[in-house]
Enzyme design. Sequence first.
Site, PDB file in Angstrom:
ATOM      1  CE1 TYR A  91       1.248  -0.117  -3.659  1.00  0.00           C
ATOM      2  CE2 TYR A  91      -0.856  -0.133  -2.755  1.00  0.00           C
ATOM      3  CZ  TYR A  91       0.213  -0.589  -3.520  1.00  0.00           C
ATOM      4  OH  TYR A  91      -0.013  -1.781  -4.086  1.00  0.00           O
ATOM      5  CB  SER A 182       3.220   4.733   4.037  1.00  0.00           C
ATOM      6  OG  SER A 182       2.496   3.439   3.894  1.00  0.00           O
ATOM      7  CG  ASP A 272       0.991   1.178  11.024  1.00  0.00           C
ATOM      8  OD1 ASP A 272      -0.007   0.790  10.421  1.00  0.00           O
ATOM      9  OD2 ASP A 272       1.814   1.775  10.395  1.00  0.00           O
ATOM     10  CG  HIS A 301      -0.372   3.428   8.196  1.00  0.00           C
ATOM     11  ND1 HIS A 301       0.927   2.798   8.185  1.00  0.00           N
ATOM     12  CD2 HIS A 301      -0.445   3.764   6.885  1.00  0.00           C
ATOM     13  CE1 HIS A 301       1.311   3.001   6.979  1.00  0.00           C
ATOM     14  NE2 HIS A 301       0.704   3.663   6.067  1.00  0.00           N
TER      15      HIS A 301
END
Length: 318
Positions: A91, A182, A272, A301
């Site tokens: 992202y 991700s 996560d 993460h």
Amino acid sequence: MPLTFDMPFDDLLTYQGTNPRPADFDEYWARALAALDDTPADVEIVPAEFQTPYARCSHLWFTGTGGARVHAKLLQPVEPQGPAVLEFHGYTGDSGEWVSKLPYVALGHTVAALDMRGQAGLSVEEIPVAGWSMATYLLRGIDDTPDNLLYRHLFLDTARLARIVMGLDGVDPDRVAATGFSQGGGLTLACAALEPRIRLAAPVYPFLSDYRRAWELDLEKKPYDEIAAYFRKRDPLHRREDEIFTRLGYVDVQHLAPRVRARTLLTVSLADRVCPPSTQFAAYNKLTCEKSYRTYPDYGHETLPGTADEIYSLLATL
């Protein structure tokens, strides 16, 4: 296996997700793919400044839905062996360094790494949306028509890239893989769903799954915290809550997962708090293809030791 923070591990293996699936989900994606078919790709491949003796490195440009020009890094071996790898980034990120793709090129694999529209790479986001667009990609277009959700366009970009790569000289269309971390993991699943010829998929802690569950956990972690920000600014009494999550359901990869035909390896971090394990297993449990998972009980993460090696070894078998 230790307990995860959001539910017991055994429950993860049967969890079927919380976010609603729109009643017209299949019609929505049939219409989206038809719109992609009706959009000329206008592919342009331009040599890059970065070159190596054993690969042709190029900027690949194409037109996506809505007319946006979309960019990917393309590396083609001088002596291609047929396989190809599609890479999707995290992202707000970009397609990464040229040199990071070279291990696959050394195997004779073609590599294409996509820049997602409007994020840190070269792709251009040219589609105006009505309503909410405040410093967000996740909910961009949420107040517009469902056909103008940004992630609808991004998912279609992954499918278009796959089709383009499958048509390149030296690429066997039945030996193409997709991978990413991700957001890239979510896009890997979307790509494999919308282009069923993808043979292998290796998503790592995928984003873009089971939005309502992520919101209900209230972890206040980016990027799912954008959902709470929307409600605070646009719907503080939550009168549109069901509508908003149903609309997000159009671009929820758990609902696309049953379409995946690729052999899939999911990597999950059980600690996560950015992409909670339950949201990832919501998609995994809906996969009907050959599948397996790897878990990191003590990791969040973050960089997962051995994961890049494992994915490389898997994709080397193409």
